[in-house]
Design an enzyme around this catalytic site. Structure first.
Site, PDB file in Angstrom:
ATOM      1  N   GLY A  97       1.789 -30.738  -7.434  1.00  0.00           N
ATOM      2  CA  GLY A  97       0.946 -31.912  -7.290  1.00  0.00           C
ATOM      3  C   GLY A  97       1.172 -32.865  -8.448  1.00  0.00           C
ATOM      4  CD  GLU A  98       0.418 -32.084 -13.017  1.00  0.00           C
ATOM      5  OE1 GLU A  98       1.393 -32.646 -13.577  1.00  0.00           O
ATOM      6  OE2 GLU A  98      -0.110 -31.052 -13.457  1.00  0.00           O
ATOM      7  N   GLY A  99       1.683 -35.853  -8.513  1.00  0.00           N
ATOM      8  CA  GLY A  99       2.651 -36.909  -8.257  1.00  0.00           C
ATOM      9  C   GLY A  99       4.051 -36.537  -8.698  1.00  0.00           C
TER      10      GLY A  99
ATOM     11  CB  ILE B  68       2.447 -36.094 -13.936  1.00  0.00           C
ATOM     12  CG1 ILE B  68       2.647 -37.418 -13.189  1.00  0.00           C
ATOM     13  CG2 ILE B  68       1.240 -36.140 -14.851  1.00  0.00           C
ATOM     14  CD1 ILE B  68       3.791 -37.419 -12.208  1.00  0.00           C
TER      15      ILE B  68
END
Length: 338
Positions: A302-304, A103
């Site tokens: 995930g993590e954006g 990210i």
């Protein structure tokens, strides 16, 4: 924001601004004058109108883009539902802070500021196979943390998460709100077949244990969710109230905001699904929530991360809208009348 009760939160989720339709209409009118066949840029055109509606301006901008990653710890990891040990949550928060995660790189490429907000990661939620993950005050506190993380004047928000065990919490929320279990359970961090069985069994136990409250989206999110999921919901609600469009990331982020759709049929009109992840329940969850993803890259980090990639699509859409010449300005003949 201090929500004094679930009812106060419920009211905030139901009393929602509707954006600025005139700004969106102005964008659509300009799109039809640009040097291209009408509608030929597809969703790039409607995305700019969406930005305009929720920013409340006829010429939207992406000068201040923020990614906020919320992290939380989950007591349900005691049931062997993850391929990684729970201490990885804190270790990854340290990695984010040091700039060493995916990210960090993707936010930099997207021209986005990155914030990392851990929520009591040294204190896991309760194991929801034995008790509610959070009581009302813990849930409301996490919602408030997310709400307060959203700054006025932000042009676009992306939310991410980190929390070993949180795909189990996300699948449990999906099960509570939309029924069934098996269709929402995926391999998350890469559990083997035995781990997948334990994950499914944990959610089935939770559905029975908390069955009396699952009809209520907020009580369900408190019973089987997590602090970082609650914070994502709170931040998404704040974005709606402050006129900030949102890019949703993967399965966990989508499940985190699912209660908003159940509380208001247009509760996520200010949000766009950035991508569909490889986590098996995500595509079905997007369908259930009437969200159409922008990207399908087989990601499940995930993590954006998926939301960050989609920022670049929005930047391209906006560049076309603001930079292209009109037929009149360019001296290009328009489509012949029929």
């Amino acid at each position: 924001m201090n929500f004094a009760s679930l009812e106060a939160l419920r009211a905030a989720c139901q009393d929602l601004p509707t954006g600025d339709p005139k700004a969106a209409e102005a964008v659509a009118r300009r799109q039809d004058t640009l040097t291209k066949p009408q509608g030929s840029l597809g969703r790039l055109e409607t995305l700019v109108a969406w930005l305009a509606r929720w920013q409340g301006c006829e010429v939207p901008k992406l000068d201040k883009v923020k990614v906020i990653v919320f992290a939380g710890s989950h007591g349900v990891t005691a049931q062997g539902v993850s391929a990684f040990p729970p201490e990885v949550t804190a270790q990854m928060v340290g990695n984010f802070a040091a700039g060493g995660a995916a990210i960090n790189q993707l936010a930099k490429m997207a021209g986005a500021e990155l914030d990392i907000i851990p929520l009591d990661i040294e204190r896991p939620t309760a194991d929801f196979t034995l008790a509610p993950a959070m009581d009302e005050q813990q849930f409301l506190a996490a919602i408030g943390t997310g709400y307060d993380a959203v700054e006025d004047g932000t042009d676009l928000l992306c939310f991410g998460e980190m929390g070993i065990g949180n795909t189990t919490a996300a699948a449990a929320i999906a099960s509570a709100l939309f029924g069934g279990v098996d269709q929402w359970v995926g391999r998350g961090t890469g559990v083997d077949d035995a781990g997948l069985g334990r994950k499914t069994a944990a959610i089935e136990v939770a559905m029975k244990l908390h069955g009396a409250v699952l009809h209520d989206p907020l009580k369900a999110a408190a019973a089987v969710g997590g602090r970082e999921l609650a914070a994502i919901m709170g931040a998404t609600l704040a974005a709606r109230h402050k006129g900030i469009p949102v890019l949703l990331d993967g399965f966990v982020c989508t499940a985190a905001v699912a209660p908003m759709v159940r509380l208001h049929s247009h509760g996520l009109d200010h949000a766009v699904a950035a991508h569909v992840s490889a986590e098996s329940g995500h595509r079905g969850l997007l369908t259930a929530m009437n969200l159409k993803p922008l990207l399908d890259l087989g990601m499940r980090l995930g993590e954006g991360s998926g939301a960050c990639l989609a920022v670049n699509i929005l930047r391209s859409a906006l560049a076309c809208h603001t930079g292209m010449a009109s037929f009149a300005d360019a001296g290009v003949s328009e489509k012949a009348a029929t």
